[in-house]
Scaffold this active site. Structure first.
Site, PDB file in Angstrom:
ATOM      1  N   TYR A  33       1.004 -23.849  -0.901  1.00 10.48           N
ATOM      2  CA  TYR A  33       1.459 -23.550  -2.273  1.00 10.48           C
ATOM      3  C   TYR A  33       1.784 -25.009  -2.996  1.00 10.48           C
ATOM      4  CZ  TYR A  33       3.331 -27.867   0.106  1.00 10.48           C
ATOM      5  OH  TYR A  33       3.406 -29.500   0.893  1.00 10.48           O
ATOM      6  N   ARG A  52      -5.696 -26.797  -8.519  1.00 12.31           N
ATOM      7  CA  ARG A  52      -6.493 -26.858  -6.846  1.00 12.31           C
ATOM      8  C   ARG A  52      -5.123 -26.094  -6.386  1.00 12.31           C
ATOM      9  NH1 ARG A  52      -2.428 -31.453  -4.731  1.00 12.31           N
ATOM     10  NH2 ARG A  52      -0.913 -30.514  -4.691  1.00 12.31           N
ATOM     11  N   ARG A 100      -0.059  -7.170  12.439  1.00  9.17           N
ATOM     12  CA  ARG A 100       0.223  -8.762  13.012  1.00  9.17           C
ATOM     13  C   ARG A 100      -1.441  -8.089  13.605  1.00  9.17           C
ATOM     14  NH1 ARG A 100      -0.511 -12.016  17.133  1.00  9.17           N
ATOM     15  NH2 ARG A 100       0.663 -14.558  16.677  1.00  9.17           N
ATOM     16  N   LYS A 147      -3.745 -26.831   0.748  1.00  3.50           N
ATOM     17  CA  LYS A 147      -2.112 -27.566   0.248  1.00  3.50           C
ATOM     18  C   LYS A 147      -2.068 -25.768   1.488  1.00  3.50           C
ATOM     19  CE  LYS A 147       0.678 -29.138  -2.501  1.00  3.50           C
ATOM     20  NZ  LYS A 147       1.685 -30.164  -1.247  1.00  3.50           N
ATOM     21  N   GLU A 179      -2.763 -40.093   5.332  1.00  2.00           N
ATOM     22  CA  GLU A 179      -2.031 -40.491   3.871  1.00  2.00           C
ATOM     23  C   GLU A 179      -0.862 -40.715   4.985  1.00  2.00           C
ATOM     24  OE1 GLU A 179      -2.246 -36.320   2.196  1.00  2.00           O
ATOM     25  OE2 GLU A 179      -3.279 -35.613   4.216  1.00  2.00           O
TER      26      GLU A 179
HETATM   27  N1  PDD Z   1       3.221 -32.707  -1.523  1.00  3.15           N
HETATM   28  N2  PDD Z   1      -0.620 -35.250   0.434  1.00  3.15           N
HETATM   29  C1  PDD Z   1       0.023 -34.435   1.040  1.00  3.15           C
HETATM   30  C2  PDD Z   1       0.238 -33.852   2.742  1.00  3.15           C
HETATM   31  C3  PDD Z   1       1.061 -33.839   0.690  1.00  3.15           C
HETATM   32  O1  PDD Z   1       1.516 -33.228   1.074  1.00  3.15           O
HETATM   33  C4  PDD Z   1       1.099 -33.966  -0.678  1.00  3.15           C
HETATM   34  C5  PDD Z   1       2.545 -33.419  -1.734  1.00  3.15           C
HETATM   35  C6  PDD Z   1       0.443 -35.063  -1.725  1.00  3.15           C
HETATM   36  C7  PDD Z   1       0.225 -35.601  -3.005  1.00  3.15           C
HETATM   37  O2  PDD Z   1      -0.166 -34.246  -3.888  1.00  3.15           O
HETATM   38  P1  PDD Z   1       0.664 -34.259  -5.001  1.00  3.15           P
HETATM   39  O3  PDD Z   1       0.501 -36.071  -5.834  1.00  3.15           O
HETATM   40  O4  PDD Z   1      -0.525 -32.869  -5.811  1.00  3.15           O
HETATM   41  O5  PDD Z   1       2.616 -34.145  -5.205  1.00  3.15           O
HETATM   42  C8  PDD Z   1      -0.593 -35.980  -0.602  1.00  3.15           C
HETATM   43  C9  PDD Z   1       4.250 -31.532  -2.158  1.00  3.15           C
HETATM   44  C10 PDD Z   1       5.249 -32.818  -3.224  1.00  3.15           C
HETATM   45  C11 PDD Z   1       5.218 -31.146  -0.683  1.00  3.15           C
HETATM   46  O6  PDD Z   1       5.312 -30.978  -0.128  1.00  3.15           O
HETATM   47  O7  PDD Z   1       6.626 -31.426  -1.108  1.00  3.15           O
END
Ligand code: PDD
Length: 285
Positions: A33, A52, A100, A147, A179
């Site tokens: 996503y 990305r 599945r 992601k 993070e």
């Molecule tokens: N989250 N690290 C993680 C684990 C994240 O899920 C996100 C983003 C970031 C920051 O990435 P970016 O700057 O590209 O938004 C770092 C989004 C906003 C979410 O899951 O809602």
């Protein structure tokens, strides 16, 4: 008026926005996503988000649902149909629908769903006060650079934060901060150096991180991409997070201890200002 959702080429009302029970995103979290920001009706850094997305798809040998141009066209139409001025656009690609089995199905088209969330991002009261966080163990899988929608560990972290009466959590692995639950983590040391963990499989390469580190360098700050500990963070002058939805957000308290003065510091405030001003002055990207 109810929101319009995008489901595999169709723009539909929420009650018609449905996917199969056999969708692999639902069964295996076999889906990736992106969340892009909308400010003044324009998508911010969206091309970087689509880059990305392409990387996440490629790391998982998932076929793109359609071209970037088609995604972009659908994103713009969705923003228009929902008259979003400020908020977020969520986009999810799953490997699609198949009976599945764990191994990847062949010749199954991937699926694409999108929706918008109108919300006030610029006037976020938390930016004035800063946020409080707790530290928690990082319980996620080993490929956080992809992601994926497998977000149960971050959900548990945010829930733990809510139950502790704070806003968010920083995750710690082998003694070092990885993070935030949905954002990248930074400190500003007493030498005025901005420190954030280096990229790798352990963290997501944030699009906002990329922009903010560029702005920090341009503004003359020394930036060190190196892992730091919670103890270092507690000694720091400032701490902050970045993400598409929070931009640059000061962190003023970690595990009950104030950071610096306990209120948003000058570096975080300046970087937030630069980020927002740059985003507002640019064309839809
Ligand atoms: N989250 N690290 C993680 C684990 C994240 O899920 C996100 C983003 C970031 C920051 O990435 P970016 O700057 O590209 O938004 C770092 C989004 C906003 C979410 O899951 O809602």
């Amino acid at each position: 008026m109810s929101r319009i959702f995008y489901v595999n080429g169709d723009f539909v009302a929420e009650e018609d926005a449905k996917i199969s029970v056999l969708d692999r995103g639902f069964l295996f979290a076999d889906a990736v996503y992106e969340v892009s920001t909308v400010l003044a009706g324009k998508l911010i850094d969206n091309k970087a988000h689509l880059r990305r997305l392409a990387r996440s798809l490629s790391e998982l040998a998932m076929v793109a649902p359609c071209s970037d141009e088609s995604i972009l066209e659908a994103q713009h139409k969705l923003i228009e149909l929902n008259t979003v001025q400020e908020g977020l656009l969520y986009l999810q690609v799953s490997r699609g629908v198949a009976d599945r089995e764990f191994y990847y199905p062949t010749n199954t088209p991937s699926s694409l769903v999108m929706f918008t969330q109108s919300k006030s991002l610029l006037d976020n009261p938390a930016a004035q006060t800063g946020i409080k966080i707790i530290s928690i163990p990082d319980q996620r899988w080993a490929r956080r650079d992809i992601k994926t929608v497998g977000l149960l560990a971050p959900c548990m972290g945010k829930q733990a934060a809510v139950e502790a009466g704070v806003n968010d959590a920083w995750m710690v692995e082998d003694g070092f901060v990885t993070e935030g639950t949905s954002n990248n983590a930074y400190i500003v040391t007493s030498e005025k150096q901005i420190k954030t963990r280096q990229l790798g499989h352990e963290i997501l390469s944030g699009i906002t991180r990329d922009a903010v580190l560029r702005f920090a360098n341009e503004a003359g700050y020394s930036v060190l991409e190196e892992a730091f500990t919670i103890e270092e963070a507690l000694q720091a002058e400032e701490a902050f997070i970045t993400s598409a939805s929070t931009f640059v957000m000061p962190v003023v308290n970690i595990d009950g201890t104030d950071i610096g003065s306990g209120s948003p510091g000058p570096v975080a405030k300046q970087l937030r200002k630069i980020y927002i001003e740059t985003a507002m002055s640019r064309q839809d990207l």
